[in-house]
Design a protein around this motif. Structure first.
Motif, PDB file in Angstrom:
ATOM      1  N   THR A  91      37.900  38.901 117.362  1.00 51.45           N
ATOM      2  CA  THR A  91      38.992  39.856 117.175  1.00 51.45           C
ATOM      3  C   THR A  91      40.339  39.185 117.407  1.00 51.45           C
ATOM      4  O   THR A  91      41.267  39.322 116.606  1.00 51.45           O
ATOM      5  CB  THR A  91      38.831  41.046 118.138  1.00 51.45           C
ATOM      6  N   ALA A  92      40.438  38.451 118.507  1.00 53.09           N
ATOM      7  CA  ALA A  92      41.688  37.756 118.825  1.00 53.09           C
ATOM      8  C   ALA A  92      42.042  36.714 117.770  1.00 53.09           C
ATOM      9  O   ALA A  92      43.208  36.574 117.375  1.00 53.09           O
ATOM     10  CB  ALA A  92      41.575  37.101 120.203  1.00 53.09           C
ATOM     11  N   LEU A  93      41.039  36.000 117.292  1.00 55.18           N
ATOM     12  CA  LEU A  93      41.264  34.985 116.257  1.00 55.18           C
ATOM     13  C   LEU A  93      41.806  35.616 114.981  1.00 55.18           C
ATOM     14  O   LEU A  93      42.785  35.131 114.395  1.00 55.18           O
ATOM     15  CB  LEU A  93      39.957  34.244 115.971  1.00 55.18           C
ATOM     16  N   ALA A  94      41.189  36.714 114.551  1.00 57.99           N
ATOM     17  CA  ALA A  94      41.631  37.383 113.320  1.00 57.99           C
ATOM     18  C   ALA A  94      43.055  37.922 113.458  1.00 57.99           C
ATOM     19  O   ALA A  94      43.863  37.820 112.529  1.00 57.99           O
ATOM     20  CB  ALA A  94      40.666  38.514 112.970  1.00 57.99           C
ATOM     21  N   LEU A  95      43.380  38.492 114.614  1.00 56.52           N
ATOM     22  CA  LEU A  95      44.721  39.036 114.820  1.00 56.52           C
ATOM     23  C   LEU A  95      45.769  37.929 114.881  1.00 56.52           C
ATOM     24  O   LEU A  95      46.904  38.101 114.421  1.00 56.52           O
ATOM     25  CB  LEU A  95      44.757  39.863 116.102  1.00 56.52           C
ATOM     26  N   SER A  96      45.386  36.782 115.425  1.00 55.72           N
ATOM     27  CA  SER A  96      46.328  35.657 115.462  1.00 55.72           C
ATOM     28  C   SER A  96      46.589  35.132 114.054  1.00 55.72           C
ATOM     29  O   SER A  96      47.695  34.651 113.750  1.00 55.72           O
ATOM     30  CB  SER A  96      45.803  34.542 116.372  1.00 55.72           C
ATOM     31  N   GLN A  98      46.918  36.946 111.593  1.00 54.50           N
ATOM     32  CA  GLN A  98      47.861  37.892 110.994  1.00 54.50           C
ATOM     33  C   GLN A  98      49.244  37.775 111.645  1.00 54.50           C
ATOM     34  O   GLN A  98      50.061  38.677 111.539  1.00 54.50           O
ATOM     35  CB  GLN A  98      47.337  39.318 111.150  1.00 54.50           C
ATOM     36  N   ASN A  99      49.445  36.671 112.363  1.00 53.85           N
ATOM     37  CA  ASN A  99      50.755  36.319 112.932  1.00 53.85           C
ATOM     38  C   ASN A  99      51.139  37.105 114.176  1.00 53.85           C
ATOM     39  O   ASN A  99      52.319  37.090 114.578  1.00 53.85           O
ATOM     40  CB  ASN A  99      51.871  36.457 111.879  1.00 53.85           C
ATOM     41  N   GLY A 100      50.167  37.785 114.793  1.00 56.11           N
ATOM     42  CA  GLY A 100      50.479  38.487 116.020  1.00 56.11           C
ATOM     43  C   GLY A 100      50.569  37.542 117.209  1.00 56.11           C
ATOM     44  O   GLY A 100      49.985  36.462 117.210  1.00 56.11           O
ATOM     45  N   LYS A 101      51.324  37.946 118.227  1.00 57.81           N
ATOM     46  CA  LYS A 101      51.312  37.236 119.508  1.00 57.81           C
ATOM     47  C   LYS A 101      50.123  37.789 120.285  1.00 57.81           C
ATOM     48  O   LYS A 101      50.140  38.943 120.718  1.00 57.81           O
ATOM     49  CB  LYS A 101      52.610  37.455 120.279  1.00 57.81           C
ATOM     50  N   VAL A 102      49.093  36.983 120.448  1.00 53.34           N
ATOM     51  CA  VAL A 102      47.817  37.462 120.985  1.00 53.34           C
ATOM     52  C   VAL A 102      47.600  36.926 122.389  1.00 53.34           C
ATOM     53  O   VAL A 102      47.705  35.721 122.631  1.00 53.34           O
ATOM     54  CB  VAL A 102      46.646  37.048 120.070  1.00 53.34           C
ATOM     55  N   ALA A 115      39.422  28.926 124.975  1.00 51.64           N
ATOM     56  CA  ALA A 115      39.494  29.892 123.873  1.00 51.64           C
ATOM     57  C   ALA A 115      40.875  29.890 123.227  1.00 51.64           C
ATOM     58  O   ALA A 115      41.002  29.936 121.993  1.00 51.64           O
ATOM     59  CB  ALA A 115      39.145  31.292 124.379  1.00 51.64           C
ATOM     60  N   VAL A 116      41.918  29.828 124.042  1.00 50.76           N
ATOM     61  CA  VAL A 116      43.282  29.793 123.520  1.00 50.76           C
ATOM     62  C   VAL A 116      43.492  28.560 122.637  1.00 50.76           C
ATOM     63  O   VAL A 116      44.049  28.650 121.541  1.00 50.76           O
ATOM     64  CB  VAL A 116      44.309  29.808 124.676  1.00 50.76           C
ATOM     65  N   ASP A 117      43.020  27.416 123.101  1.00 53.69           N
ATOM     66  CA  ASP A 117      43.161  26.179 122.312  1.00 53.69           C
ATOM     67  C   ASP A 117      42.435  26.285 120.973  1.00 53.69           C
ATOM     68  O   ASP A 117      42.950  25.858 119.936  1.00 53.69           O
ATOM     69  CB  ASP A 117      42.615  24.990 123.106  1.00 53.69           C
ATOM     70  N   ARG A 118      41.226  26.858 120.992  1.00 49.71           N
ATOM     71  CA  ARG A 118      40.449  26.994 119.758  1.00 49.71           C
ATOM     72  C   ARG A 118      41.106  27.972 118.787  1.00 49.71           C
ATOM     73  O   ARG A 118      41.131  27.741 117.577  1.00 49.71           O
ATOM     74  CB  ARG A 118      39.017  27.433 120.072  1.00 49.71           C
ATOM     75  N   ILE A 119      41.637  29.072 119.316  1.00 51.99           N
ATOM     76  CA  ILE A 119      42.303  30.058 118.462  1.00 51.99           C
ATOM     77  C   ILE A 119      43.560  29.460 117.832  1.00 51.99           C
ATOM     78  O   ILE A 119      43.826  29.640 116.637  1.00 51.99           O
ATOM     79  CB  ILE A 119      42.644  31.335 119.260  1.00 51.99           C
ATOM     80  N   SER A 123      43.804  29.179 113.824  1.00 52.78           N
ATOM     81  CA  SER A 123      44.730  30.111 113.175  1.00 52.78           C
ATOM     82  C   SER A 123      46.046  29.475 112.768  1.00 52.78           C
ATOM     83  O   SER A 123      46.756  29.995 111.904  1.00 52.78           O
ATOM     84  CB  SER A 123      45.024  31.292 114.102  1.00 52.78           C
ATOM     85  N   GLY A 124      46.393  28.370 113.421  1.00 55.73           N
ATOM     86  CA  GLY A 124      47.694  27.775 113.172  1.00 55.73           C
ATOM     87  C   GLY A 124      48.821  28.551 113.826  1.00 55.73           C
ATOM     88  O   GLY A 124      50.004  28.307 113.561  1.00 55.73           O
ATOM     89  N   ASN A 125      48.470  29.490 114.695  1.00 60.87           N
ATOM     90  CA  ASN A 125      49.446  30.332 115.377  1.00 60.87           C
ATOM     91  C   ASN A 125      49.620  29.816 116.807  1.00 60.87           C
ATOM     92  O   ASN A 125      48.665  29.805 117.588  1.00 60.87           O
ATOM     93  CB  ASN A 125      48.959  31.783 115.389  1.00 60.87           C
ATOM     94  N   ALA A 126      50.811  29.401 117.145  1.00 64.88           N
ATOM     95  CA  ALA A 126      51.063  28.858 118.482  1.00 64.88           C
ATOM     96  C   ALA A 126      51.267  29.944 119.527  1.00 64.88           C
ATOM     97  O   ALA A 126      51.218  29.669 120.733  1.00 64.88           O
ATOM     98  CB  ALA A 126      52.291  27.949 118.448  1.00 64.88           C
ATOM     99  N   GLU A 127      51.483  31.198 119.065  1.00 70.28           N
ATOM    100  CA  GLU A 127      51.731  32.291 120.009  1.00 70.28           C
ATOM    101  C   GLU A 127      50.421  32.944 120.450  1.00 70.28           C
ATOM    102  O   GLU A 127      50.146  34.110 120.151  1.00 70.28           O
ATOM    103  CB  GLU A 127      52.672  33.315 119.386  1.00 70.28           C
TER     104      GLU A 127
END
Length: 371
Positions: A91-96, A98-102, A115-119, A123-127
């Motif tokens: 869920t967190a991966l998919a939302l990230s 979509q450019n959300g701050k997760v 988990a944060v590092d993998r996401i 995702s390419g999302n740093a947030e």
């Protein structure tokens, strides 16, 4: 380095295992040839039948629907609890993506960082960040909320996903499943309401509570809300209590929606809430209990997961739908399954139970609505 006697034992064990594997493969081959001979089908026909059956099994048992919402979450902040593994992680991966701050909320620092590092990498999302919180400890829930509010000024989507299956007591003296699966949701959500209300003045806010079809076997006994289930309790007793707590998730969502409707009376409801069934999914829930009870219990669980349960990514889809799908605000307070609103069983339709459960939860936690 091992000595000669230990090496001999290791070699014998390896040889024995290889021999058993070869015998197992030989037996399968013999059984296959017997079936082919008895049924009169050729080997190629049987291979075709097996391929077709496997395809049907995957299509209708293992495969699920996917959320097709393309909502852009840029500028929005999301919390997903229990998101270092399983459904929460997907869920967190998919939302990230979509450019959300997760922000993933979980209790283990090492697993959270991993988990944060993998996401971030996927995702390419740093947030993407973590919030350490143990949902089995009321004091830690309060600490974590204060920490979040001190760092963040908005919260657009809250997904209460963390849950557990097993016996024992929390440090607050609560049944572990009652403490984590219900009180954890109740406290975390209520303590975050100030920032949720603040955010709702500018953008709509959603609260999602991950429940389960297990609610259908649940009951809420106000004379025994906090049962004494030891860690070695029988599976039937544990499953019954798990169903009870998942029913509480449904009632919590319904009562929360009723209070929000009163709060926004005469205007558009800017905070909506949903409960859901993620599906029969290959999650980690119950794995510890199975492992503690030996090889046969673990093997049975693994076999069920392989045969019936869907890959974890499908377990996130209804949560994603409730978090992002356009136009579902009219279904606030409802229960979702397979990405759509679903009708509730009769045991989840007594509004007085929801109100009383809320009152009892306030007494246990000291957390009041609107405070």
């Amino acid at each position: 380095m091992c000595n000669d006697s230990i090496c001999l034992v290791c070699s014998n064990l390896l040889f024995s295992n290889l021999l058993l594997l070869n015998l197992f493969q030989l037996h399968l081959a013999v059984i296959f040839e017997f079936v082919v001979t008895m049924c009169g089908f050729s080997r190629s026909t049987w291979i075709l039948i097996l391929a077709v059956c496997t395809g049907l099994w995957w299509e209708f048992v293992k495969k699920g629907k996917l959320c097709n919402s393309k909502s852009d979450l840029t500028g929005k902040t999301v919390i997903v609890t229990g998101a270092n593994v399983g459904i929460g992680y997907e869920t967190a991966l998919a939302l990230s993506k979509q450019n959300g701050k997760v922000i993933i909320a979980c209790r283990n620092l090492e697993k959270a960082k991993n988990a944060v590092d993998r996401i971030k990498a996927s995702s390419g999302n740093a947030e993407v960040d973590y919030l350490i919180v143990d949902f089995a400890k009321m004091s830690d829930i309060k600490r974590a909320v204060k920490e979040f509010i001190s760092k963040e000024d908005r919260l657009d989507i809250l997904i209460n996903n963390a849950a557990m299956f097993g016996g024992g007591k929390t440090e607050d003296g609560l049944d572990t499943m009652f403490g984590v699966n219900h009180i954890g949701y109740f406290m975390f959500t209520n303590l975050l309401m100030p920032v949720l209300r603040k955010t709702s003045k500018k953008k709509p806010v959603r609260i999602i509570n991950v429940s389960s079809e297990a609610y259908k076997v649940g009951t809420i006994d106000f004379d025994n809300l906090n049962p004494n289930l030891p860690r070695d309790s029988g599976f039937a007793s544990l499953m019954a209590q798990y169903g009870n707590t998942k029913l509480m998730n449904v009632y919590f969502t319904i009562e929360l929606d009723a209070r929000l409707k009163d709060e926004f009376k005469g205007q558009e409801q800017a905070i909506t809430t949903y409960s859901l069934h993620p599906g029969s999914i290959q999650s980690d829930i119950g794995s510890t209990v199975a492992t503690e009870r030996g090889f046969l219990s673990q093997a049975a669980r693994d076999f069920f997961m392989l045969l019936i349960a869907r890959p974890t990514v499908y377990g996130a889809q209804t949560s994603l739908c409730c978090a992002m799908k356009e136009g579902i605000e009219i279904h606030s307070g409802r229960y979702f399954a397979d990405l759509e609103p679903a009708e509730l069983y009769g045991n989840a339709m007594n509004q007085e139970i929801g109100k009383k459960l809320w009152t009892e939860s306030e007494k246990l936690t000291g957390v009041q609505w609107g405070s």
